[in-house]
Design an enzyme around this catalytic site. Structure first.
Site, PDB file in Angstrom:
ATOM      1  N   LEU A  79       0.835  -1.211   0.000  1.00  0.00           N
ATOM      2  CA  LEU A  79       0.000   0.000   0.000  1.00  0.00           C
ATOM      3  C   LEU A  79       0.864   1.254   0.000  1.00  0.00           C
ATOM      4  O   LEU A  79       0.529   2.255  -0.618  1.00  0.00           O
ATOM      5  CB  LEU A  79      -0.895   0.021   1.236  1.00  0.00           C
ATOM      6  CG  LEU A  79      -2.080  -0.940   1.246  1.00  0.00           C
ATOM      7  CD1 LEU A  79      -2.777  -0.873   2.598  1.00  0.00           C
ATOM      8  CD2 LEU A  79      -3.062  -0.617   0.141  1.00  0.00           C
ATOM      9  N   GLY A  80       1.957   1.179   0.712  1.00  0.00           N
ATOM     10  CA  GLY A  80       2.800   2.368   0.771  1.00  0.00           C
ATOM     11  C   GLY A  80       4.047   2.090   1.575  1.00  0.00           C
ATOM     12  O   GLY A  80       4.114   1.113   2.333  1.00  0.00           O
ATOM     13  N   GLY A  82       7.420   3.966   3.802  1.00  0.00           N
ATOM     14  CA  GLY A  82       7.927   5.164   4.443  1.00  0.00           C
ATOM     15  C   GLY A  82       9.275   4.839   5.030  1.00  0.00           C
ATOM     16  O   GLY A  82       9.777   3.722   4.886  1.00  0.00           O
ATOM     17  N   THR A  86       6.566  -0.162   6.231  1.00  0.00           N
ATOM     18  CA  THR A  86       5.961  -0.444   4.945  1.00  0.00           C
ATOM     19  C   THR A  86       4.573  -1.001   5.230  1.00  0.00           C
ATOM     20  O   THR A  86       4.419  -1.805   6.142  1.00  0.00           O
ATOM     21  CB  THR A  86       6.776  -1.514   4.208  1.00  0.00           C
ATOM     22  OG1 THR A  86       8.134  -1.101   4.221  1.00  0.00           O
ATOM     23  CG2 THR A  86       6.306  -1.668   2.785  1.00  0.00           C
ATOM     24  N   VAL A  87       3.613  -0.531   4.477  1.00  0.00           N
ATOM     25  CA  VAL A  87       2.254  -0.970   4.767  1.00  0.00           C
ATOM     26  C   VAL A  87       1.728  -1.848   3.629  1.00  0.00           C
ATOM     27  O   VAL A  87       1.860  -1.490   2.455  1.00  0.00           O
ATOM     28  CB  VAL A  87       1.315   0.233   4.982  1.00  0.00           C
ATOM     29  CG1 VAL A  87      -0.056  -0.232   5.437  1.00  0.00           C
ATOM     30  CG2 VAL A  87       1.911   1.205   5.974  1.00  0.00           C
ATOM     31  N   LYS A 104       1.410  -3.195   8.954  1.00  0.00           N
ATOM     32  CA  LYS A 104       2.497  -2.232   8.945  1.00  0.00           C
ATOM     33  C   LYS A 104       3.752  -2.944   9.412  1.00  0.00           C
ATOM     34  O   LYS A 104       3.833  -3.404  10.545  1.00  0.00           O
ATOM     35  CB  LYS A 104       2.146  -1.076   9.892  1.00  0.00           C
ATOM     36  CG  LYS A 104       3.037   0.105   9.721  1.00  0.00           C
ATOM     37  CD  LYS A 104       2.386   1.358  10.293  1.00  0.00           C
ATOM     38  CE  LYS A 104       3.222   2.563   9.884  1.00  0.00           C
ATOM     39  NZ  LYS A 104       2.483   3.780   9.829  1.00  0.00           N
ATOM     40  N   ASP A 197       1.452  11.896  16.519  1.00  0.00           N
ATOM     41  CA  ASP A 197       1.894  12.051  15.131  1.00  0.00           C
ATOM     42  C   ASP A 197       0.728  12.433  14.230  1.00  0.00           C
ATOM     43  O   ASP A 197       0.567  11.880  13.149  1.00  0.00           O
ATOM     44  CB  ASP A 197       2.532  10.738  14.672  1.00  0.00           C
ATOM     45  CG  ASP A 197       3.386  10.926  13.433  1.00  0.00           C
ATOM     46  OD1 ASP A 197       3.853  12.060  13.200  1.00  0.00           O
ATOM     47  OD2 ASP A 197       3.561   9.949  12.695  1.00  0.00           O
TER      48      ASP A 197
END
Lengths: 788, 202
Positions: A79-80, A82, A86-87, A104, A197
C-alpha cells in the site's frame, strides 16, 4: 582523500548533529575555527544530511512478495512505504471470511528494540481504543525475518490533504470533518492515549466522507524503542508536522496532539503548509517551526485564524488545555459566537522579539518603552510572521492609522497615543543593525525594511522611508515576485513617499498599477491605495477623477468598519480636500469638520491625523476669509503636531504658516516671527523639496503685508519656482504664489513682470473654481488693484 | 532451482563457518540467479529499482536457500554477499540500458515515460556506483554499509552482524556515508520531497 581529515570531518559532523538544528552552524563555526575549509565541508554535509535524495532515500525496505505470510496474515499488495515502515494490504488467511487489514511492517534496525514487554503492553492499551473515527489496532507481532509488524483496521480512503485537494470542501464541511477528528482525539486522551503524530497522512477520508485516524499511538509504540537511539539515528524525515516540543526533544503530551489538531485544521482551512514553502531545507523548516508564526492568508476569518494560532503556539502550555476545549471554540466560531482564542499579547511578542533578535539592551533603555514602540515591534513581528494579516491589520490600524493621511504631507501615525520620536530612534537602531548584519535572512530583512519604510514615512522621515522602501521592494522582487501582497504593501508606502516628494505622476502610476494587479486587498489596503492614487490625482489637477477614485476606494472599508471608524476619519478629510481643490470651500469645511470630530473622539493630544485635518480646515477657513477660525484651527493643529513630533519638526510648517498668515491679516506684531519659524523648521528638507514652498510663500506674504518688498520678492520667487516644478497642471498653489509675487512686483513698480503673473493667477482660479468663486474674484481685484 | 538450492545453502554454511573459498564459489552462482530474477522484475518496468532490488534479495533467499538448514547469521551473510552482488547486477543492468538507448536500437522504447524514468535512474545508479567506489577507497566499511542497507535492504542489526560491528556504528556510518554521497552526487540537483509525507515517524 586524507584519512585523518576524513575522521576529523566525520567526528565534527556527528558532534554537530547532536546539537539542536538552530545551533549547528554556530557550533561548527566555533569548533572548526582556524581549520581551513573544515567548517565549510561539515556544513555542506549537514545540508546534505537534511536534504532528501531520490535514490538513496528511496524506500529501502524489505518489500515482501505478495502471498507471503506474516503470522496468520497473508500479504496482498503493497500500500505504501515510508522511512520507518511499509504498509501492506493483507487478509487473515486462517479465517473463512476475507476481511482486509493493513499490515504495517517496521523497517530497519528497530527489530531488536521492539521486542520488549513494553511493546506488548502498549499494544494492548491501543487495542482497547474503540471509536468510530479511530482505525483499530488489531494485532502486533514479529515476522519470521525478525521484523515487528502491526496489524490495523484497513481504511479504504485518501489522506486528508489529498481529500482537501480533490474535493475543495467549503469551510463548513471542513470544520464538520475536523470536529470528528477532534472528538476522536479527545476520546483517546480520556483513555490516556496520545497520538503523537497527527498529520494529514494519518487521517484518512473514505469515499462517503467518513474520517478515520490511523496509527493512533503507533508513534509511541515505536517511539519508546527508538527514543534512546534517536540522537544517533538518521533523522532524514520531513519535519513539516513535528511540533516545537518534539523538535526540541521535550516531553510529548496531549498538548502535542492539540498542536497536531491545529495543523490539521490549518491544512483543511488553508491547504498550504503553516510555515511556508515545504521545499525549504528541513533544518530551515525546523527553525521556522520553532520561531516563526503561522502563515495564514487574509481570507481566513479573523476568529478562525486566532483559533488556529492559539492551537499552534510554540509553548505547549499556552495552547488549548484540551481537545474538547479546542473543539468547543471551533463550534463557537461556527455558530458565530465569540471565541475564547486570544491573539498573543504584545508584551509576549516584545519579549520573544528581544530574545530572538537580540536587540541591544540599549534599545530597551531608550527610556520608557511606550506602547507605541511595543506595537511597532509587534508589527515587525507580525510582518516577520508573514501573512499574519489579521493581526498585522489590527496592529496596523492601531499603530499606523494609515488612512489618517492628508495629501499635503506624510500620513499620520497614531490615533490613540502620542507619537514619540523614540519611534524614529528605535527605527534608526533597527536600520543600523540591518545595515551591518549580513547573516539576516532576506525574508526577515524584507519585513524589517518594509516596516521601517512605513514607520519612517509616518514619522515624516521621507528620505529614510524612501531608501527602505526601495530596498524592501528590491528584496520582494527577488523573493516573492511582482504580485505578492508583501510587495504591494511596501509599494503603497512608496507611492505615499512619492506623493510627499512631489512626484505625483510617479505616485499615480504606481498606485494605479497596484490597484490593477492586486486582486484581493483587504478593505483597508484598498482604501490606502485609493487614497494615495486620489491624492496624486488631486495634485495633478484631476479633482473629479480623484473624488471618484477615493470614494470608490474607501467604500468597502466604510461598509465594513463604518464611516465614523477612527481609521476612516481622515478619508473624510480627503474628500474635504477634493472640495478644497474645486473651490467648494463650504463643503470642504463640513467634511473636514466631520473628520476632525471623528479624530477628536479617539485622541487626546499628539494626534497627527487630527493635526493634518486641522491644517486643511485652516486652509478652507482661509479661503472663506474666516481669519479667526484659521488661527484657532492652526493653533490646535500646531499643538497636536508638537505633541506628536516635538517642536521644530518640518511638518509643523503648515500650522505655523497659517498662524503667520492669520496674524498678518489681523495686523499682529508676531506674524513675521511665526513665518520665519515656519521657514526654519524646513531647514532639514532637501533644497528642492516642494513643501519648502509652503514656508516661503507665507513668509513672502507676511513680508508683503509689512512692505518689505525686496525680501518678499526673492522669497516668493523661490516658492513659485518650487511650486511650478512640483505641479505641472494649473494649480491654486501656483496661482496663489504667482498672484502674491505679481502684487509685490507691481508695488515695486515692475508692472511688466507683474502683469503675466497676475493674469496667470486669475486665469488659473477661473479655470479651477469658475468666475464667481471668491478666490477668483479676489484674484481679479488683485490684478485691477496692482495694474491700475 | 531445486538443483542449485542445496549447493548454495552448503556454500553459505561453509562460508559462515569461515571458509573464504565458499564465497568465491557462491558469488557466480548467486549472481546468475539474481540476474535472472532481476531481469524478470525489472522487465515489469517499475522504476523503483531499489525497492525491487531488496525484494529480489528476499526472493532469491527464499528460493535459493533451504531455510530449514540455516540460522539467522547465515541469512545475514547471504544478504551481505547478495548486497554486493545486487549492486553489480543493477549497475550492469543500468549500463546495458544506457548502451541500448544510445545505440539507438530501442529509441522507440525510450520515448515511453516510464522507460525514460528508468533511464534517468540508471544514470543516477551509475553515478552512485562511482561515488561508492571513491568512498570505498577512503573508508571501505562505510561503502559496505551502504551496499548492505541500500542494495539489500538490510537492517542495522543485520548489517552490524555481517560486518561485526554494533548497530550504532552502522547507523553512524550510514549517516555520514549518506550525507557524503548526497554531497558528492550534488552535481545533479536533487528535488527535495517535502510535500509528500511518507509516514515517517518521530
Amino acid at each position: 582523500m586524507n584519512v585523518d581529515r576524513w575522521r576529523e570531518t566525520e567526528d565534527l559532523f556527528h558532534e554537530a548533529l547532536k546539537q539542536p538544528a538552530a545551533a549547528r552552524a554556530g557550533f561548527v563555526a566555533s569548533t572548526a575555527a582556524g581549520r581551513d575549509g573544515l567548517a565549510d565541508e561539515v556544513m555542506a554535509l549537514l545540508d546534505a544530511h537534511d536534504s532528501t535524495h531520490t535514490l538513496l532515500d528511496a524506500p529501502r525496505i524489505s518489500a515482501l512478495p505478495s502471498g507471503m505470510r506474516l503470522g496468520p496474515y497473508a500479504l496482498d499488495r503493497l500500500l505504501g512505504t515510508g522511512g520507518m515502515a511499509t504498509v501492506y494490504l493483507a487478509h487473515r488467511a486462517d479465517q473463512q471470511f476475507e476481511k482486509h487489514v493493513a499490515v504495517k511492517l517496521v523497517n530497519q534496525g528497530l527489530a531488536a528494540e521492539l521486542s520488549g514487554d513494553r511493546f506488548l503492553n502498549e499494544r494492548q492499551i491501543l487495542a482497547r481504543l474503540e471509536h468510530p473515527n479511530i482505525a483499530r489496532l488489531l494485532d502486533a507481532g514479529v515476522s519470521d525475518f525478525g521484523q515487528p509488524f502491526i496489524v490495523m483496521e484497513w481504511v479504504d480512503g485518501v489522506p486528508l490533504d489529498t481529500w482537501r485537494e480533490q474535493t475543495r470542501p467549503p469551510v463548513e464541511t471542513a470544520l464538520t470533518l475536523w470536529l470528528q477528528i477532534a472528538e476522536a482525539v479527545a476520546y483517546a486522551h480520556r483513555n490516556l492515549v496520545v497520538h503523537r503524530d497527527l498529520k494529514p497522512s494519518n487521517v484518512l477520508v473514505s469515499r462517503d466522507g467518513q474520517v478515520k485516524l490511523v496509527d493512533f499511538g503507533v508513534a509511541k509504540l515505536l517511539g519508546d524503542a527508538t527514543d534512546q537511539a534517536a540522537t544517533t539515528r538518521t533523522r532524514h524525515f520531513t519535519p513539516q508536522y513535528a511540533s516545537p516540543e518534539q523538535l526540541q526533544g521535550l516531553a510529548v503530551t496531549t498538548s502535542t496532539d492539540i498542536y497536531g489538531l491545529g495543523l490539521l485544521l490549518h491544512e483543511l482551512v488553508v491547504g498550504a503548509p503553516p510555515y511556508g514553502d515545504a521545499t525549504r531545507p528541513s533544518h530551515e523548516y525546523a527553525q521556522a517551526i520553532l520561531e516563526e508564526d503561522v502563515r495564514m492568508p487574509r481570507t481566513v476569518p479573523a476568529d478562525l485564524a486566532a483559533i488556529i494560532r492559539m492551537s499552534l503556539r510554540k509553548d505547549p502550555e499556552r495552547r488549548y488545555v484540551s481537545a474538547d476545549q479546542f473543539a468547543e471554540d471551533v463550534r463557537r466560531f461556527r455558530r458565530g459566537r465569540p471565541v475564547t482564542a486570544q491573539p498573543e499579547t504584545w508584551t509576549y511578542h516584545f519579549r520573544t522579539f528581544l530574545s530572538r533578535h537580540r536587540v541591544p539592551v540599549a534599545t530597551a533603555a531608550l527610556g520608557v518603552i511606550s506602547l507605541i514602540v511595543l506595537t511597532i515591534i509587534a508589527l515587525v513581528q507580525a510582518r516577520i510572521a508573514n501573512e499574519q494579516r489579521a493581526r498585522a491589520e489590527q496592529v496596523t490600524s492601531f499603530v499606523t492609522g494609515f488612512l489618517g493621511a492628508t495629501p499635503t504631507g506624510p500620513d499620520p501615525v497614531l490615533q490613540n497615543k502620542g507619537v514619540s520620536l523614540r519611534v524614529v530612534e528605535l527605527a534608526d537602531v533597527i536600520a543600523q543593525r540591518l545595515g551591518s548584519n549580513d547573516t539576516l535572512q532576506p525574508e526577515a530583512e524584507q519585513t524589517l525594511r518594509a516596516v521601517l519604510a512605513m514607520t519612517y514615512y509616518q514619522m515624516g522621515e521621507i528620505q529614510k522611508a524612501h531608501e527602505n522602501a526601495v530596498r524592501a521592494i528590491e528584496l520582494c522582487d527577488r523573493l516573492y515576485g511582482p504580485e505578492d501582497p508583501r510587495r504591494f504593501s511596501v509599494e503603497i508606502v512608496q507611492a505615499a513617499v512619492e506623493n510627499s516628494l512631489g512626484k505625483f505622476a510617479d505616485a499615480e502610476a504606481r498606485a494605479s498599477r497596484i490597484m490593477a494587479t492586486w486582486h484581493d486587498p483587504s478593505p483597508l489596503d484598498q482604501a490606502n491605495v485609493a487614497l494615495q492614487l486620489g491624492g496624486a490625482q488631486l495634485r495633478l489637477g484631476k479633482a473629479d477623477v480623484a473624488e471618484r477614485t477615493m470614494r470608490e476606494g474607501v467604500a468597502r472599508a466604510v461598509a465594513e468598519l463604518g464611516a465614523d471608524h477612527p481609521s476612516l476619519g481622515l478619508a473624510a478629510s480627503y474628500l474635504g480636500l477634493v472640495y478644497l481643490e474645486r473651490g467648494e470651500f463650504d463643503r470642504a469645511v463640513i467634511e473636514l469638520d466631520r473628520s476632525a470630530a471623528i479624530s477628536r473622539r479617539s485622541v487626546k493630544d499628539a494626534s497627527m491625523p487630527l493635526a493634518w485635518v486641522l491644517v486643511n480646515l485652516a486652509n478652507a477657513y482661509r479661503f472663506l476669509g474666516r481669519t479667526d477660525d484659521v488661527l484657532r484651527a492652526a493653533e490646535e493643529s500646531y499643538a497636536q503636531f508638537k505633541g506628536a513630533l516635538g517642536e521644530g519638526h518640518y511638518s509643523t510648517v503648515h500650522p505655523l504658516a497659517f498662524i503667520a498668515y492669520a496674524k498678518a491679516i489681523r495686523g499682529d506684531d508676531d506674524a513675521e516671527t511665526f513665518a520665519r519659524r515656519a521657514v526654519a523648521v524646513q531647514a532639514s528638507l532637501p533644497p528642492d523639496n516642494y513643501e519648502r514652498a509652503v514656508g516661503l510663500t507665507f513668509l513672502g506674504f507676511v513680508l508683503m503685508q509689512k512692505h518689505e518688498l525686496a525680501e518678499a520678492r526673492t522669497t516668493l520667487q523661490q516658492a513659485l519656482e518650487l511650486r511650478r516644478h512640483a505641479f505641472k497642471a494649473p494649480n491654486w498653489r501656483i496661482a496663489e504664489t504667482a498672484g502674491w509675487l505679481g502684487e509685490v512686483l507691481a508695488q515695486q513698480g515692475d508692472r511688466a513682470s507683474a502683469r503675466p503673473l497676475l493674469e496667470e493667477s486669475l486665469a488659473t482660479f477661473t479655470t479651477l473654481y469658475g468666475a464667481q468663486n471668491p478666490r477668483t474674484l479676489d484674484a481679479r481685484a488683485r490684478l485691477a488693484r496692482s495694474l491700475d | 532451482m531445486s538443483g542449485t538450492a542445496p549447493d548454495i545453502t552448503d556454500l553459505l554454511l561453509r562460508w559462515s563457518d569461515g571458509d573464504q573459498h565458499a564465497l568465491e564459489e557462491l558469488t557466480p552462482v548467486v549472481y546468475d540467479d539474481l540476474r535472472r530474477l532481476a531481469r524478470a522484475i525489472l522487465s515489469r518496468e517499475r522504476p523503483d529499482h531499489t525497492l525491487s532490488a531488496t525484494a529480489l534479495v528476499h526472493e532469491a533467499y527464499l528460493k535459493l536457500v533451504d531455510q530449514r538448514r540455516v540460522r539467522w547469521q547465515n541469512r545475514v551473510h547471504f544478504f551481505g554477499a547478495a548486497a554486493h552482488i545486487m549492486r553489480r547486477v543493477l549497475v550492469d543492468h543500468a549500463r546495458a540500458r544506457i548502451t541500448q538507448k544510445r545505440g539507438g536500437l530501442s529509441t522507440k522504447l525510450a520515448i515511453s515515460d516510464s522507460l525514460a524514468l528508468v533511464d534517468v535512474l540508471s544514470e543516477d545508479l551509475l553515478d552512485l556506483d562511482g561515488a561508492l567506489d571513491r568512498l570505498a577507497a577512503t573508508d571501505p566499511r562505510k561503502a559496505r554499509v551502504v551496499e548492505m542497507k541500500f542494495f539489500a535492504g538490510m537492517t542495522n542489526e543485520e548489517t552490524g552482524e555481517a560486518l561485526q560491528v554494533s548497530d550504532a556504528t552502522v547507523e553512524r556510518d550510514w549517516t555520514m556515508a549518506r550525507a557524503w554521497l548526497i554531497r558528492t552526487l550534488a552535481g545533479k540537483p536533487e528535488k527535495r520531497d517535502g510535500s509528500k509525507d511518507n509516514g515517517d515517524h518521530q
